[in-house]
Design a protein around this motif. Structure first.
Motif, short mmCIF file in Angstrom:
data_model
loop_
_atom_site.label_atom_id
_atom_site.label_comp_id
_atom_site.label_asym_id
_atom_site.label_seq_id
_atom_site.Cartn_x
_atom_site.Cartn_y
_atom_site.Cartn_z
N GLU A 187 25.95 18.47 28.06
CA GLU A 187 24.78 17.99 28.80
C GLU A 187 24.12 16.79 28.12
O GLU A 187 23.80 16.83 26.94
N HIS A 188 23.91 15.73 28.88
CA HIS A 188 23.17 14.54 28.47
C HIS A 188 22.31 14.12 29.66
O HIS A 188 22.83 13.69 30.69
N LEU A 189 21.00 14.23 29.51
CA LEU A 189 20.12 14.10 30.66
C LEU A 189 19.17 12.91 30.56
O LEU A 189 18.12 12.90 31.20
N TYR A 265 19.76 9.84 15.20
CA TYR A 265 18.55 10.13 15.98
C TYR A 265 17.73 8.85 16.14
O TYR A 265 17.44 8.15 15.17
N VAL A 266 17.34 8.53 17.39
CA VAL A 266 16.50 7.37 17.67
C VAL A 266 15.21 7.76 18.39
O VAL A 266 14.18 7.12 18.23
N THR A 271 16.86 7.71 25.37
CA THR A 271 17.81 8.67 24.82
C THR A 271 17.30 9.23 23.50
O THR A 271 16.50 8.58 22.79
N GLU A 272 17.75 10.42 23.15
CA GLU A 272 17.34 11.05 21.91
C GLU A 272 18.23 10.62 20.75
O GLU A 272 17.75 10.37 19.64
N TYR A 273 19.54 10.53 21.02
CA TYR A 273 20.49 10.17 19.98
C TYR A 273 21.32 8.95 20.39
O TYR A 273 21.59 8.74 21.58
N GLU A 274 21.71 8.18 19.40
CA GLU A 274 22.63 7.06 19.62
C GLU A 274 23.99 7.48 19.08
O GLU A 274 24.11 7.90 17.93
#
Length: 321
Positions: A187-189, A265-266, A271-274
């Motif tokens: 999941e990527h939302l 982590y960004v 987005t939460e992660y790169e």
């Protein structure tokens, strides 16, 4: 005629005009083609949309009819761009009336670093391009690329056919791309991801495998506006006739595991992660070797796909942590 017309959307133009193309640079091209003498030649620096987007179909068809001999050179805006400090993906169009039969020549998509600029135009390769559709002209620049493109489109089933309206298994695809395609079975939302659905896990894993391959990225570069992934690319990319389900699952699982290890982590709104695909080169090259085998590419073709623009994809000095 030589020029660099304004790139202004019709909706933002401060005047009205009879012919509507979507952007007034197309009106400049149309007017110039009509004013050109029988043996005349024109050259304009224009947005990449001329060669790559369906909405520019009207001006493409008009110019191919009026100016049947065309050279289209295609240039990225990163890591360097044609106009200093102006990040615009561009074409240089050279077209003439002298020919009576369609003669279309194109380059592939050109990348370069600042220090390479002085040799940029001397190093551009062009090829007679037999492919043009209502939606785009592929950015191909060598005979080898012509062969690779032919092998892709000669298959029947499209990548889009793996996705069904009410499938039970989701796939999360980032609809924006640059040097890597970002797609996951987990999941990527974020707002940049679109959820597609597949009938079963095997179909989902296959879609993730192909979208992560260098082959699909190369195809996307050839036919896209180099910003968005659209249905055009998903419908145009054709699938090989058979594959090993177990091997596909192993390759996808290995890549997704590595992506989780190397993510950063960004915490932005988008987005939460790169995810650092450039640090997963071993896993992606293993995917490439398998995919290229499915398409029956020669060693030369396979090597070309794996190495296309590779130094720009990983960045100067890009090494695995």
């Amino acid at each position: 005629m030589i020029g660099n017309p304004p790139y202004v959307e019709d909706s933002k133009a401060q005047f009205s005009h009879h012919d509507k193309y979507g952007n007034i640079y197309a009106n400049v091209l149309s007017n110039a083609s009509r004013l050109l003498k029988d043996n005349g030649v024109m050259s304009f620096v224009i947005p990449l949309s001329y060669i790559s987007t369906p909405r520019m179909k009207k001006i493409r068809e008009e110019l191919l009819k009026n100016l049947p001999k065309q050279y289209i050179l295609n240039f990225a805006d990163r890591p360097n761009c044609l106009f200093v400090s102006v990040h615009q993906k561009l074409c240089i169009l050279l077209a003439g009336k002298k020919s009576t039969e369609l003669e279309l020549f194109t380059s592939n998509y050109q990348y370069w670093y600042k220090e390479e600029r002085k040799n940029l135009f001397n190093s551009v390769s062009i090829v007679a391009n037999p492919f043009f559709s209502q939606e785009f002209i592929p950015k191909l620049g060598t005979k080898l690329e012509i062969k690779i493109y032919e092998k892709i489109i000669s298959n029947k089933k499209a990548l889009m056919d793996l996705f069904v309206p009410y499938g039970a298994v989701p796939v999360y695809l980032n609809m924006r791309a640059t040097y890597w395609i970002k797609v996951f079975s987990s999941e990527h939302l974020s707002s940049e991801y679109k959820i597609f659905h597949c009938e079963d896990t095997d179909s989902a894993k296959l879609s993730v495998l192909l979208l992560n391959s260098s082959l699909f990225w190369w195809y996307w570069v050839c036919v896209s506006n180099y910003w968005h992934i659209t249905n055009k690319e998903l419908k145009g990319f054709k699938l090989p006739s058979s594959f090993d389900t177990q091997r596909v699952n192993e390759l996808v699982d290995a890549l997704e595991k590595r992506l989780e290890v190397t993510k950063v982590y960004v915490g932005t709104k988008q987005t939460e992660y790169e995810y650092k695909h450039k640090f997963c080169k071993r896993e992606i090259h293993e995917i490439d070797d398998y995919v290229n085998q499915l398409y029956k590419f020669s060693p030369e073709e396979s090597s070309y796909i794996k190495n296309f623009a590779y130094r720009y994809r990983i960045g100067e000095g890009g090494v695995s942590p």
